[in-house]
Scaffold this active site. Structure first.
Site, PDB file in Angstrom:
ATOM      1  N   CYS A   2       0.670  -1.481  -0.244  1.00 51.76           N
ATOM      2  CA  CYS A   2      -0.092   0.397  -0.169  1.00 51.76           C
ATOM      3  C   CYS A   2       0.639   1.311  -0.081  1.00 51.76           C
ATOM      4  CB  CYS A   2      -0.952   0.145   1.297  1.00 51.76           C
ATOM      5  SG  CYS A   2      -2.135  -1.360   1.975  1.00 51.76           S
ATOM      6  N   ASP A 102      -4.089  -8.640   8.798  1.00 55.26           N
ATOM      7  CA  ASP A 102      -2.086  -8.797   9.506  1.00 55.26           C
ATOM      8  C   ASP A 102      -2.399  -7.225  10.034  1.00 55.26           C
ATOM      9  OD1 ASP A 102      -2.024  -7.841   6.930  1.00 55.26           O
ATOM     10  OD2 ASP A 102      -0.034  -8.188   6.887  1.00 55.26           O
ATOM     11  N   ILE A 287      13.068 -12.438 -18.160  1.00 54.92           N
ATOM     12  CA  ILE A 287      12.950 -11.519 -19.180  1.00 54.92           C
ATOM     13  C   ILE A 287      14.706 -11.285 -19.005  1.00 54.92           C
ATOM     14  CG2 ILE A 287      13.340  -9.242 -17.607  1.00 54.92           C
ATOM     15  CD1 ILE A 287      11.654  -7.430 -19.325  1.00 54.92           C
TER      16      ILE A 287
END
EC number: 6.3.5.4
Length: 570
Positions: A2, A102, A287
């Site tokens: 976040c 959590d 990649i």
């Protein structure tokens, strides 16, 4: 994963609505970090914001900031607490908690225990702010033990503000980004800045294993260390069960994870245990540049085939790199440390189509003595301090008008007095070089709205690796890791010479369709003219273009610095 932000109006000069508008702008500048939900809580002269990428308890019950009914406690949290279920059953068994997240566990722990006690209990990757408005009247900003997550703050006479990313401070009233001249020399040598300072003037970072306590009553703050890696002869030995348990914990959440699979030993082991522990086929991602010289698809294919994963090979081009370079620097908030940060962003964008979570093998080299420099004998402290330098300090002294400060690096090195030589360099890397490698994992992942997790940096794994007694032997560095890998993968994969994810930067600097246009702008760039010796810069460019010397490392550093200046300062 976040984004968190907060703003304290010390002088009470703006309204609550205006203050919330500032925090909302801060959050929107980091909306790539979340997007599933946003929230703001305010009390008195304080506003705290959050943007959420929902992974554990994806319902609205996990939305943030968390608070009690009277806003006596407000938590804004970024990251994962991997042992939160254990802590919930041990300490909060009789507490009614409405969310299975959590964050809810951490909130209840912080209400009941001291910050020192909580930080000693939790294991994971995190950055959070916790506001207590009654009795103590204080704000806590805390970071995980190895700086897997970023957290920055500003303290001025008018306000105190914090955020997951520096770009969020654009929203602050009357604030303009300025370059921090005092650390510019250090950046040129190492491509990163250690200690509390950043490349931005008056913007500071919380460091690994630290928390900041800000007293709301007397407007003072103090940073304290709660964890520092040490030599423990009683430390558990590294074993298959230790890394397997870590991978298991890192798969926590309501989202199926994928793995960044380079084809190296570390990511291969992570993929192995992730697949063993997953009920569905694992997505793995590799990649590489067009053409076989600049990719390791051969090795990642071996691992993917053996584990029978849903493997995705992603091809990128020189054109992709050049076009995305300014965008990636914007998302990093600072110039690149490694050129391969750009393809890491491309990989994350591709992976986001399939998952919100990627596991990586990052951190194993620093913890398990995987670099040759750990075993090079030298009793000169400066040699050890410059061991993770990108460019020769003598060369930088010739081209840079200022001085190269090593103050914060020397402070870190003082903590290694009782260590053997290999452990000195490993410890030094873990607290200088590694945080900026982890920062790219966080920020390029978040730029693609994906969470990157690092099982090799779980505390039991780190302490076992750092304290290992079998570092050197027929397997070279990372002996214990390689012994486990040899049980599952062929020798030619496990015991091959280490080669990082390199790119042909030297060639691209001579290419009109590559980095040459950036190179030719250097000598006229205002930052370069102000802080560097132009004649010396011209010499480096000429030598490189005429192939008299390969000056690609320092020239690429200068290009990234100039782009960063254009993006943030100019």
């Amino acid at each position: 994963m976040c984004g968190i932000a907060g703003f304290i109006d010390k002088k009470n000069t703006i309204t609550e609505k205006e203050r919330e508008r500032v925090v909302k702008k801060m959050i929107h500048l980091m909306k790539h970090r979340g997007g599933d939900a946003e929230g703001i809580k305010s009390i008195k002269n304080i506003s705290i914001g959050h943007t959420r990428l929902s992974i554990v308890d994806t319902s609205s019950r996990g939305n943030q900031p968390f608070s009690d009914e009277n806003n006596n406690f407000i938590l804004s949290f970024n990251g994962e607490i991997y042992n939160h279920c254990l802590l919930r059953s041990k300490y909060l068994n009789h507490v009614r908690i409405i969310s299975g997240s959590d964050t809810a566990t951490l909130f209840e722990l912080l209400k009941r225990f001291s910050i020192e006690s909580v930080l000693a209990k939790i294991h994971g990757m995190f950055a959070f702010s916790f506001l207590v408005t009654k009795k103590k009247s204080e704000l806590i900003l805390a970071l995980d033990r190895f700086a897997i997550k970023p957290l920055y703050f500003i303290d001025t006479p008018r306000y105190f503000a914090w955020a997951s990313e520096i770009k969020a401070f654009r929203a602050l009233p009357g604030f303009n980004f300025q370059i921090n001249k005092s650390v510019l020399g250090e950046y040129m040598v190492f491509r990163h800045v250690v200690g509390p300072e950043t490349l931005f003037k008056n913007i500071y970072k919380i460091q690994a294993g630290e928390y900041l306590r800000y007293n709301l009553k007397n407007d003072t703050n103090k940073v304290q260390k709660y964890y520092r890696l040490s030599k423990k002869w009683s430390a558990p030995r590294f074993s298959e069960s230790v890394i397997s348990e870590s991978v298991k914990d890192h798969l926590m959440g309501d989202i199926i994870a994928g793995v960044q699979l380079s084809g190296g030993v570390d990511s291969s082991l992570v993929a192995l245990f992730a697949q063993k522990l997953s009920q569905k086929k694992l997505h793995t991602f590799s990649i590489g540049l067009v053409g076989g010289l600049w990719n390791e698809f051969g090795y990642s294919d071996i691992v993917a085939d053996k584990l029978d994963t849903k493997h995705h090979k992603i091809i990128f081009s020189k054109r992709d790199f050049v076009q995305l370079l300014p965008k990636v620097i914007y998302h990093l908030d600072e110039p690149l440390v490694h050129p391969n940060t750009v393809p890491m962003y491309i990989l994350a964008k591709k992976a986001r189509k399939y998952t919100k979570v990627l596991l990586t093998g990052e951190g194993a080299d620093e913890v398990f003595y995987g670099y040759n420099r750990y075993f090079q004998e030298s009793n000169v402290i400066k040699d050890k301090i410059f061991s993770n330098a990108f460019d020769n300090p003598q060369l930088i002294s010739q081209i840079f008008k200022g001085r190269i400060s090593l103050v914060n690096r020397k402070k870190i090195f003082r903590n290694t007095v009782k260590f053997d030589d290999e452990s000195k360099i490993s410890f030094y890397d873990i607290y200088t070089y590694l945080p900026h490698i982890l920062l790219r994992q966080d920020k390029v992942g978040m730029a693609a709205n994906i969470e990157n997790r690092v099982p090799f940096l779980y505390t039991p794994v780190v302490e076992a690796g750092f304290n290992s007694r079998t570092r050197v032997g027929k397997f070279g560095g990372k002996t214990q890791v390689k012994k486990i890998a040899l049980k599952y993968f062929p020798k030619n994969l496990v015991l091959r010479r280490k080669c990082g994810f390199g790119l042909p930067i030297s060639e691209w600097l001579r290419d009109r369709n590559g980095l040459l246009p950036h190179l030719l702008k250097l000598k006229k760039h205002k930052l370069i003219k102000k802080f560097f010796v132009i004649n010396e810069i011209e010499r480096l460019i000429k030598e490189h273009l005429y192939k008299e010397k390969d000056n690609s490392s320092v020239l690429f550093t200068l290009i990234c610095l100039s782009i960063w200046h254009d993006v943030f300062i100019d």
